[in-house]
Design an enzyme around this catalytic site. Sequence first.
Site, PDB file in Angstrom:
ATOM      1  N   HIS A  73      76.141  51.813  30.495  1.00  0.00           N
ATOM      2  CA  HIS A  73      75.761  52.786  29.463  1.00  0.00           C
ATOM      3  C   HIS A  73      76.749  53.945  29.438  1.00  0.00           C
ATOM      4  CE1 HIS A  73      72.030  50.558  30.192  1.00  0.00           C
ATOM      5  NE2 HIS A  73      71.745  50.821  28.932  1.00  0.00           N
ATOM      6  N   GLU A 122      74.913  41.622  18.189  1.00  0.00           N
ATOM      7  CA  GLU A 122      75.950  42.524  17.657  1.00  0.00           C
ATOM      8  C   GLU A 122      76.869  41.827  16.661  1.00  0.00           C
ATOM      9  OE1 GLU A 122      74.838  42.504  20.717  1.00  0.00           O
ATOM     10  OE2 GLU A 122      74.124  44.555  20.980  1.00  0.00           O
TER      11      GLU A 122
END
Length: 730
Positions: free
Chosen positions: A530, A460
């Site tokens: 999530h 990321e």
Amino acid sequence: MATSKAEPKNDVKPEEKYQGLTTKQLTQFYRTIYLSRRLDDREILLKRQQKIFFQISGAGHEALMVAAAAALKPGYDWFYPYYRDRALTLSLGMTPYEQLLQSVGAADDPSSGGRQMPSHWASRKLNIVTQSSPTGTQLLQAVGCAEAGRYFSSHPEAAEKHDGDYRAFKNVVFHGDEVVYVSCGEGTTSQGEFWEAINSASNLKLPVLFVVEDNEYAISVPVEVQTAGGNISRLVANFPDFHFEEVDGTDAIASYAAFSRAVEHLRARRGPAFVHGHVIRPYSHSLSDDERLYRPEAERQEQVKRDPITRLQMFLIREGIIDEKGINRLEKEVDEEVQEATDRALSAPLAERDSWKRFIYSPDIDPTSNAFLHPPDAPKAAKDEKTPDKTMADLINACLKDEMRRDARIVMFGEDVADCTREQYLKQKQVKGKGGVFKLTSGLQCEFGSDRVFNSPLAEATIVGRAVGMATRGLKPVVEIQFFDYIWPAMHQLRNELPLIRWRSNNGFSSPAVVRVAIGGYLTGGAVYHSQCSESIFTHIPGLRVVFPSNALDANGLLRTAIRCDDPVMFLEHKRLYRETYGRAPYPGPEHMIPFGKARTVRQGDDITVITYGAVVPRTLQAAQRIERDHGVTVELLDLRTLSPYDWDAIASAVRKTSRVIVAYEDVLSWGYGAEIAARIADELFEDLDAPVRRVAAKDTFVAYQPLVEDAILPQADDLYEAMVKLAEF
Ligand SMILES: Cc1ncc(C[n+]2csc(CCOP(=O)(O)OP(=O)(O)O)c2C)c(N)n1
């Protein structure tokens, strides 16, 4: 400048004997090295006199730095230096006066307008990109900068100016053989971003010149703690396509030879280069450090023998390039120059008290203005089975496509965003293509090509760091973070870089990238990793626009504003809303835009205001319909749509109308986004309230996998209904 006319004693041509350097250049090297050291010494004095407030020196690194600069071209190549690179920046053309303006915090400090510590170099004219203090954040940006250079070389039309969006204010200059210089200390090679940058530069064969200035210490921590085996060159040696050099960085001539070979490799586009220079650190880390606490006298004396100043001075005299008199004359001249620059800098106007207000955001484009108001086109056909309303996912995808057609500077990357990296599978029609784990970028690679839409490594920081570098050069990266839960490796770039480039450089540079992030829970099984929602961590960052749409049309219009504006934007897309029946809409055409900071009144009411956003909007709507049915209580529902900036006027008028207010959000209750809104209402609208401000939010924990527990944790329509009933009764 004092240079000697003396030629070398023997008849070997200077170019051969001195690795291609002339005697004039060598004398100039000495001058800059000496100047750099004297500037450090002067700053040390000024700091002791409390006339400046920080000092960190480039002492011991100077020879390596003048050599690097001599092999490169200012204002042509690009530079991501670090704080020890004073001699590099002087060689490139920064003046002592300009450097000292930063030390005193002067208004005219060209690097930062009095915002950054000394030795945080920046110069637009010289392509020295604004530097920050975190060790290593410059490395991935340099990779992005090189990618941008390559992109513009193969898409020169993308460099053209365009009125009507950020491109009008972003001059793009590029050269087919440009090089991107980036440097760091050996301690910084321990950062993950160092390895990510080396990996991407190698994999993409980018013309990035990595320079490691190895003075064997990171403050008090010696190299053997940082680097397995104690030598970074050995560890990086297997990265493909690199040209490697390891050199005594206190020897200016050997360093120049190393840089020259490296730059030849880079300009020929054979891949990146890595120059590992062994230097010394004759002073402590900074004036806040005392190296005698961890380095014995003998060790400190040992390195004095390698001081680049004495080395080059002795060399010049030995070679007959300059005599002692010449040295004295040159040094006197430099001392006078430093004195004159100091006097001028000390009397320069200081940064004004309220100068902090400038350049948090673009001064050129205001995304809250009506220039960004463009209503949806009327649907082409009446709603029927052939033109069903589109989901949020459809309309985000449509916006991305429209904008990519319109703006050749847009590039898109992230994990899994490409249709298929192995293009031949697509060409041979063996596969249909993926286009994102949620399919939001589906079809984009097929339409726009693999140099505009591509997969990134699973990293990321790489995604955001490269995007920052690209956007600084004028591209418009629209990158994707696959799950908000995994945004944290990019935190440095998101907090300390992306939103700060403009402010810290006093508008010298900007980085208006768009970071799309899939966020949120209510997934029935999304569980801890999530389902996260921590938007307030990002709304807390000045300089970053944060958007959180609740329906398809808003997502489309706000994303277009995000792309066309001149600020960095975090665009939060709720996963549960991607394909929800709620909030579908017909395609609004390629120009639909919504200004930032404008809330939407989803529903009018007189009794209670609920301020919310994202996936809590449809849940609030359900609760509002029920309380009206059950109790005749009407709820005014405000969807904020953008969280930073937010629509205070809309909040204030709704609160004044109903005098009762709930702030509802999906994130954990404590320290959440609603706390700020509730505090401001209590502060500024106290007299308009008939009841305390209430918050409805998630429990102060993580989201559990078991759907029953997930339901109990996240705010549901029932929770909102109960809060409404209680507030109405208050
Ligand atoms: C991410 C980060 N962690 C810690 C620091 C504090 N810090 C500033 S400089 C430094 C040492 C850097 O050492 P090195 O990379 O070897 O460069 P040198 O200063 O020795 O030239 C540290 C720990 C920082 N600026 N950034």
